[in-house]
Design a protein around this motif. Structure first.
Motif, short mmCIF file in Angstrom:
data_model
loop_
_atom_site.label_atom_id
_atom_site.label_comp_id
_atom_site.label_asym_id
_atom_site.label_seq_id
_atom_site.Cartn_x
_atom_site.Cartn_y
_atom_site.Cartn_z
N SER A 1 0.83 -1.21 0.00
CA SER A 1 0.00 0.00 0.00
C SER A 1 0.86 1.25 0.00
CB SER A 1 -0.93 0.00 1.21
OG SER A 1 -1.86 -1.07 1.14
N ALA A 2 1.98 1.22 0.73
CA ALA A 2 2.86 2.38 0.78
C ALA A 2 3.50 2.63 -0.59
CB ALA A 2 3.94 2.16 1.83
N ILE A 3 3.84 1.58 -1.30
CA ILE A 3 4.39 1.74 -2.65
C ILE A 3 3.35 2.36 -3.57
CG2 ILE A 3 5.15 0.46 -4.70
CD1 ILE A 3 6.52 -1.52 -2.73
N LEU A 4 2.12 1.86 -3.50
CA LEU A 4 1.06 2.41 -4.34
C LEU A 4 0.79 3.87 -4.00
CD1 LEU A 4 -1.37 -0.64 -4.36
CD2 LEU A 4 -0.02 0.21 -6.29
N ALA A 5 0.86 4.21 -2.71
CA ALA A 5 0.63 5.61 -2.30
C ALA A 5 1.73 6.52 -2.86
CB ALA A 5 0.58 5.70 -0.78
N GLN A 6 2.97 6.04 -2.86
CA GLN A 6 4.05 6.83 -3.44
C GLN A 6 3.85 7.03 -4.94
OE1 GLN A 6 6.91 8.32 -2.13
NE2 GLN A 6 5.95 7.97 -0.14
N LEU A 7 3.44 5.99 -5.63
CA LEU A 7 3.23 6.10 -7.08
C LEU A 7 1.99 6.90 -7.42
CD1 LEU A 7 4.23 2.51 -8.28
CD2 LEU A 7 5.63 4.59 -8.19
N ASP A 8 1.09 7.02 -6.46
CA ASP A 8 -0.09 7.85 -6.69
C ASP A 8 0.29 9.33 -6.78
OD1 ASP A 8 -2.91 8.10 -7.04
OD2 ASP A 8 -3.07 8.83 -4.98
#
Length: 311
Positions: free
Chosen positions: A235-242
């Motif tokens: 989830s943290a990776i996806l939040a960064q890429l968001d």
């Protein structure tokens, strides 16, 4: 994620960890091996030796001393990393016992064009078992039986072993109490690892004997926490890429700012494993293609939201 690092290796001595199972720890401590590789002797008079460790004559001598007066009937290997399996050949030369368990070393996937496996040296490519064990297959030893539990993820050929009639699982490097397991493509696969975590959560064993570090009591809540930890990292990776597209070094800098920079290369491999999984599930896109030096962005199509793991 809370880990238990309280461990006494007792190098050279065998320590009974549960009735009928003794542990010897090889003196090969390091950032990925903790105090060293755990070898287990199962039984009292007719033994199964699990993971004889690295090609260390001193450790093989310790195993033979601990087995004095008994017979080693089988040498069981969980996976083919050089801290676990090369000792099997040394022990077989001393005892004549067959090597059983995992198959030869292999990556979780083929290498991409121009890809170099950064962990190539950690694979034991000389491992050739006398008998390979498949998922669910039993090893009927004279004093006990073991059920093979295939758990790919850390390596493609990783196996755990459940002691039949007891709530005990030899979890090797799939689940350890001192640290999360390294999952690094192309040797390992995050998607396989998460499926193997779910597999263990569907079983009843609650005492784990890992490949490094101490015994894990009440293991199933710990495994559930491991799962949550990996999902939180995803989830943290996806939040960064968001926010915007990013490279793996940028993601590591944002997500692992608190750790020693010397560990950033290992963190990069873990992030890459998550990104590879997310790309397979069509949640992210790699430009120009999946690689450590690629740039990653979110896949914002409707289909990309359909494959989301529940917590």
């Amino acid at each position: 994620m809370k880990h238990d690092r309280d461990f006494e290796p007792n190098y050279g001595d065998a320590t009974e960890v549960v009735p009928g199972i003794r542990r010897l720890t090889a003196d090969n401590s390091g950032p990925f091996t903790f105090y060293g590789t755990n070898t287990y002797l199962l039984g009292t008079r007719r033994l199964v030796c699990v993971d004889p460790g690295p090609a260390s004559p001193a450790h093989i001598d310790a195993i033979l001393r601990a087995a004095a007066g008994a017979t080693i009937e089988a040498i069981l290997v969980s996976h083919t990393h050089v801290d676990h399996s090369p000792g099997a050949r040394l022990l077989k030369a001393q005892t004549g016992a067959p090597i059983v368990g995992c198959g030869p070393h292999r990556p979780a996937r083929a290498l991409a064009r121009n890809e170099v496996n950064p962990l190539d040296a950690s694979g034991d490519k000389d491992h050739v078992p006398d008998r390979m064990l498949a998922d669910g297959e039993l090893l009927e030893a004279p004093e006990l039986a073991l059920e093979t539990v295939a758990t790919p993820g850390h390596t493609a050929n990783h196996l755990c072993f459940a002691v039949c009639g007891a709530p005990v699982l030899l979890s090797a490097d799939h689940v350890m109490g001192w640290s999360t397991s390294v999952v690094a493509p192309p040797d390992g696969s995050m998607r396989d690892y998460m499926a193997s975590i779910d597999k263990l959560l569907g079983r009843t064993e609650h005492t784990y004997l890992p490949g490094h570090g101490g015994i894990i009591h009440d293991a199933l809540p710990y495994v559930r926490n491991l799962r949550r930890h990996r999902l939180a990292r995803e989830s943290a990776i996806l939040a960064q890429l968001d926010q915007r597209e990013k490279s793996i070094p940028e993601l590591v800098g944002a997500l692992y700012a608190e750790i020693d920079p010397a560990l950033h290369p290992a963190a990069a491999m873990s992030v890459f494993a998550h990104l590879e999984d997310l790309a397979e599930r069509k949640r992210v896109i790699a430009q120009p293609g999946l690689a450590l030096d690629a740039t990653y962005r979110l896949e914002r199509s409707v289909e990309s939201d359909q494959d989301v793991r529940p917590d």
